[in-house]
Design a protein around this motif. Structure first.
Motif, PDB file in Angstrom:
ATOM      1  N   VAL A  83       0.799  -1.089   0.014  1.00  0.00           N
ATOM      2  CA  VAL A  83      -0.141  -0.037   0.092  1.00  0.00           C
ATOM      3  C   VAL A  83       0.978   1.152   0.007  1.00  0.00           C
ATOM      4  O   VAL A  83       0.491   2.151  -0.637  1.00  0.00           O
ATOM      5  CB  VAL A  83      -1.007  -0.041   1.227  1.00  0.00           C
ATOM      6  N   THR A  84       1.986   1.041   0.705  1.00  0.00           N
ATOM      7  CA  THR A  84       2.863   2.414   0.825  1.00  0.00           C
ATOM      8  C   THR A  84       3.569   2.604  -0.611  1.00  0.00           C
ATOM      9  O   THR A  84       3.717   3.607  -1.203  1.00  0.00           O
ATOM     10  CB  THR A  84       4.087   2.033   1.784  1.00  0.00           C
ATOM     11  N   ASP A  85       3.807   1.441  -1.165  1.00  0.00           N
ATOM     12  CA  ASP A  85       4.468   1.463  -2.704  1.00  0.00           C
ATOM     13  C   ASP A  85       3.293   2.188  -3.703  1.00  0.00           C
ATOM     14  O   ASP A  85       3.771   2.834  -4.353  1.00  0.00           O
ATOM     15  CB  ASP A  85       4.893   0.137  -3.229  1.00  0.00           C
ATOM     16  N   ARG A  86       2.142   1.767  -3.484  1.00  0.00           N
ATOM     17  CA  ARG A  86       1.213   2.690  -4.286  1.00  0.00           C
ATOM     18  C   ARG A  86       1.160   3.956  -3.916  1.00  0.00           C
ATOM     19  O   ARG A  86       0.828   4.823  -4.666  1.00  0.00           O
ATOM     20  CB  ARG A  86      -0.144   1.887  -4.245  1.00  0.00           C
ATOM     21  N   SER A  87       1.020   4.287  -2.569  1.00  0.00           N
ATOM     22  CA  SER A  87       0.845   5.799  -2.146  1.00  0.00           C
ATOM     23  C   SER A  87       2.052   6.477  -2.625  1.00  0.00           C
ATOM     24  O   SER A  87       1.856   7.848  -2.770  1.00  0.00           O
ATOM     25  CB  SER A  87       0.620   5.911  -0.731  1.00  0.00           C
ATOM     26  N   ARG A  88       3.241   5.961  -2.599  1.00  0.00           N
ATOM     27  CA  ARG A  88       4.359   6.989  -2.979  1.00  0.00           C
ATOM     28  C   ARG A  88       4.154   7.412  -4.331  1.00  0.00           C
ATOM     29  O   ARG A  88       4.550   8.732  -4.423  1.00  0.00           O
ATOM     30  CB  ARG A  88       5.567   5.882  -2.993  1.00  0.00           C
ATOM     31  N   VAL A  89       3.351   6.679  -5.438  1.00  0.00           N
ATOM     32  CA  VAL A  89       3.352   7.555  -6.503  1.00  0.00           C
ATOM     33  C   VAL A  89       2.583   8.657  -6.439  1.00  0.00           C
ATOM     34  O   VAL A  89       2.657   9.780  -6.867  1.00  0.00           O
ATOM     35  CB  VAL A  89       2.681   6.579  -7.546  1.00  0.00           C
ATOM     36  N   GLN A  90       1.475   8.574  -5.532  1.00  0.00           N
ATOM     37  CA  GLN A  90       0.644   9.852  -5.316  1.00  0.00           C
ATOM     38  C   GLN A  90       1.311  10.845  -4.572  1.00  0.00           C
ATOM     39  O   GLN A  90       0.959  11.955  -4.834  1.00  0.00           O
ATOM     40  CB  GLN A  90      -0.676   9.254  -4.829  1.00  0.00           C
ATOM     41  N   LEU A  91       2.063  10.379  -3.408  1.00  0.00           N
ATOM     42  CA  LEU A  91       2.736  11.687  -2.544  1.00  0.00           C
ATOM     43  C   LEU A  91       3.993  12.023  -3.108  1.00  0.00           C
ATOM     44  O   LEU A  91       4.165  13.239  -2.912  1.00  0.00           O
ATOM     45  CB  LEU A  91       2.847  10.595  -1.386  1.00  0.00           C
ATOM     46  N   MET A  92       4.563  11.252  -4.078  1.00  0.00           N
ATOM     47  CA  MET A  92       5.825  11.763  -4.557  1.00  0.00           C
ATOM     48  C   MET A  92       5.671  13.072  -5.622  1.00  0.00           C
ATOM     49  O   MET A  92       5.005  12.885  -6.730  1.00  0.00           O
ATOM     50  CB  MET A  92       6.753  10.792  -5.301  1.00  0.00           C
ATOM     51  N   PRO A  93       6.172  14.201  -5.424  1.00  0.00           N
ATOM     52  CA  PRO A  93       5.804  15.478  -6.087  1.00  0.00           C
ATOM     53  C   PRO A  93       6.751  15.336  -7.389  1.00  0.00           C
ATOM     54  O   PRO A  93       7.699  14.654  -7.328  1.00  0.00           O
ATOM     55  CB  PRO A  93       6.304  16.678  -5.334  1.00  0.00           C
ATOM     56  N   SER A  94       6.199  15.950  -8.514  1.00  0.00           N
ATOM     57  CA  SER A  94       7.046  16.000  -9.689  1.00  0.00           C
ATOM     58  C   SER A  94       8.138  17.036  -9.579  1.00  0.00           C
ATOM     59  O   SER A  94       9.374  16.898 -10.288  1.00  0.00           O
ATOM     60  CB  SER A  94       6.340  16.485 -10.863  1.00  0.00           C
ATOM     61  N   SER A  95       7.928  17.871  -8.584  1.00  0.00           N
ATOM     62  CA  SER A  95       9.051  18.696  -8.298  1.00  0.00           C
ATOM     63  C   SER A  95       8.765  19.482  -6.892  1.00  0.00           C
ATOM     64  O   SER A  95       7.768  19.547  -6.538  1.00  0.00           O
ATOM     65  CB  SER A  95       9.105  20.046  -9.418  1.00  0.00           C
ATOM     66  N   PRO A  96       9.963  19.455  -6.015  1.00  0.00           N
ATOM     67  CA  PRO A  96       9.726  20.103  -4.889  1.00  0.00           C
ATOM     68  C   PRO A  96       9.150  21.347  -4.691  1.00  0.00           C
ATOM     69  O   PRO A  96       9.256  22.406  -5.596  1.00  0.00           O
ATOM     70  CB  PRO A  96      11.141  20.278  -4.437  1.00  0.00           C
ATOM     71  N   GLY A  97       8.176  21.531  -3.958  1.00  0.00           N
ATOM     72  CA  GLY A  97       7.121  22.651  -3.775  1.00  0.00           C
ATOM     73  C   GLY A  97       7.191  22.939  -2.244  1.00  0.00           C
ATOM     74  O   GLY A  97       7.888  22.735  -1.304  1.00  0.00           O
ATOM     75  N   PRO A  98       6.468  24.130  -1.847  1.00  0.00           N
ATOM     76  CA  PRO A  98       6.514  24.622  -0.529  1.00  0.00           C
ATOM     77  C   PRO A  98       6.005  23.711   0.513  1.00  0.00           C
ATOM     78  O   PRO A  98       6.384  23.466   1.697  1.00  0.00           O
ATOM     79  CB  PRO A  98       5.304  25.710  -0.459  1.00  0.00           C
ATOM     80  N   ALA A  99       4.957  22.561   0.178  1.00  0.00           N
ATOM     81  CA  ALA A  99       4.706  21.527   0.931  1.00  0.00           C
ATOM     82  C   ALA A  99       5.769  20.703   1.388  1.00  0.00           C
ATOM     83  O   ALA A  99       5.880  20.393   2.734  1.00  0.00           O
ATOM     84  CB  ALA A  99       3.598  20.641   0.459  1.00  0.00           C
ATOM     85  N   ASP A 100       6.684  20.430   0.619  1.00  0.00           N
ATOM     86  CA  ASP A 100       7.966  19.588   0.776  1.00  0.00           C
ATOM     87  C   ASP A 100       8.771  20.331   1.544  1.00  0.00           C
ATOM     88  O   ASP A 100       9.249  19.508   2.597  1.00  0.00           O
ATOM     89  CB  ASP A 100       8.470  19.186  -0.370  1.00  0.00           C
ATOM     90  N   ARG A 101       9.063  21.478   1.535  1.00  0.00           N
ATOM     91  CA  ARG A 101       9.616  22.253   2.688  1.00  0.00           C
ATOM     92  C   ARG A 101       9.096  22.362   4.005  1.00  0.00           C
ATOM     93  O   ARG A 101       9.856  22.296   4.900  1.00  0.00           O
ATOM     94  CB  ARG A 101       9.958  23.667   2.095  1.00  0.00           C
ATOM     95  N   LEU A 102       7.880  22.606   4.115  1.00  0.00           N
ATOM     96  CA  LEU A 102       7.201  22.402   5.105  1.00  0.00           C
ATOM     97  C   LEU A 102       7.344  21.066   6.024  1.00  0.00           C
ATOM     98  O   LEU A 102       7.743  20.687   7.157  1.00  0.00           O
ATOM     99  CB  LEU A 102       5.867  22.895   5.322  1.00  0.00           C
ATOM    100  N   GLU A 103       7.145  20.079   5.325  1.00  0.00           N
ATOM    101  CA  GLU A 103       7.393  18.611   5.687  1.00  0.00           C
ATOM    102  C   GLU A 103       8.841  18.403   6.132  1.00  0.00           C
ATOM    103  O   GLU A 103       8.806  17.851   7.632  1.00  0.00           O
ATOM    104  CB  GLU A 103       6.860  17.660   4.376  1.00  0.00           C
ATOM    105  N   ARG A 104       9.751  18.649   5.558  1.00  0.00           N
ATOM    106  CA  ARG A 104      11.122  18.562   5.969  1.00  0.00           C
ATOM    107  C   ARG A 104      11.315  19.427   7.368  1.00  0.00           C
ATOM    108  O   ARG A 104      11.958  18.942   8.191  1.00  0.00           O
ATOM    109  CB  ARG A 104      11.985  19.110   4.991  1.00  0.00           C
ATOM    110  N   GLY A 105      10.688  20.752   7.532  1.00  0.00           N
ATOM    111  CA  GLY A 105      10.617  21.461   8.618  1.00  0.00           C
ATOM    112  C   GLY A 105      10.269  20.654   9.950  1.00  0.00           C
ATOM    113  O   GLY A 105      10.861  20.689  10.813  1.00  0.00           O
ATOM    114  N   PHE A 106       8.909  20.332   9.548  1.00  0.00           N
ATOM    115  CA  PHE A 106       8.173  19.519  10.749  1.00  0.00           C
ATOM    116  C   PHE A 106       8.980  18.370  10.976  1.00  0.00           C
ATOM    117  O   PHE A 106       8.999  18.054  12.404  1.00  0.00           O
ATOM    118  CB  PHE A 106       6.642  19.229  10.378  1.00  0.00           C
TER     119      PHE A 106
END
Length: 254
Positions: free
Chosen positions: A222-245
């Protein structure tokens, strides 16, 4: 309410700052490795290779050591001869942008203890070891890293890990609709499952009760499938906040 809003803004601002400071810039797994990673000695490799046969009978002392450390040194998905190196746990989230599923693995009560990786002839395996103090779960993910390389059939790969003459093999139906193979033995305290997709192979080894094998393996897929949906095509603001949290949470978990 105003004070709550102010605190929230401060937390978000701090996460934004930390996320920018910790922004990953690695273009490959190799770049995430320490400059001088710890090398396993021949004695350690021989010991860990003996413990690696997760579904084979072993001496009591070996089983205790196995349950303490989990599978190490030899990666189930890797080809024989691959040099195994340790990847810093703090770099786990950096694997997300490189297309790996293992950094998305999260299970209540379990923490990532260590990560190992090996690569040979354009094929790379990353193995994560998670434990909750009582049981461990190891997940080895294998993918093509270089153009022109091809994954070997997982049945052939498993001959390097499991003594197929001394275990029972059973097909499992996963919640994702995929099929996996469970390898277990009556006198073994651990079990192994194997499943592959068109782009990756997974070998899961755990000391949890064998009855949990379908659920644990389904969780990985399930994680493998979700990875495709969660992985962004390019880093964005949400990724920066996720790294910070993520970095802020590490302050309280250390």
């Amino acid at each position: 309410m105003a004070s709550v809003a102010a605190v929230t803004c401060l937390v978000v601002a701090l996460a934004w700052f930390l996320g920018g400071r910790a922004a990953p810039n690695a273009a490959s797994v190799q770049e995430l490795l320490p400059p001088e990673p710890r090398q396993h000695t021949d004695a350690e490799t021989a010991e860990d290779a003996a413990m690696l046969s997760a579904v084979q009978p072993s001496a009591e002392s070996e089983e205790e050591d196995y349950l303490d450390r989990g599978v190490a040194a030899v990666l189930p998905g890797a080809m024989p001869g691959a040099e195994i190196k340790e990847l810093p746990v703090e770099n786990l989230s950096d694997l997300k942008s490189l297309g790996w599923a293992v950094p998305y693995l999260s299970r209540n009560g379990y923490e990532h203890r260590y990560i190992e990786t090996g690569s040979l002839e354009g094929i790379r395996t990353i193995q994560v070891h998670m434990a909750d103090g009582e049981y461990f779960i190891n997940v080895a993910e294998t993918r093509v890293e270089e153009d022109g390389a091809e994954l070997e059939p997982i049945e052939e790969t498993l001959h390097n890990v499991v003594d197929l003459q001394h275990v029972h093999a059973e097909e499992l139906e996963l919640s994702t609709g995929q099929e996996a193979v469970l390898y277990s033995a009556e006198d073994a305290r651990v079990w192994t499952t194997a499943v592959e997709t068109g782009y990756a192979q997974y070998v899961i080894t755990s000391s949890q009760p064998v009855e949990t094998a379908p659920e644990v393996t389904s969780w990985v897929m399930v994680t493998d499938r979700s990875r495709v949906q969660l992985m962004p095509s390019s880093p964005g603001p949400a990724d920066r906040l996720e790294r910070g949290f993520d970095e802020m949470r590490s302050w309280f978990s250390d």
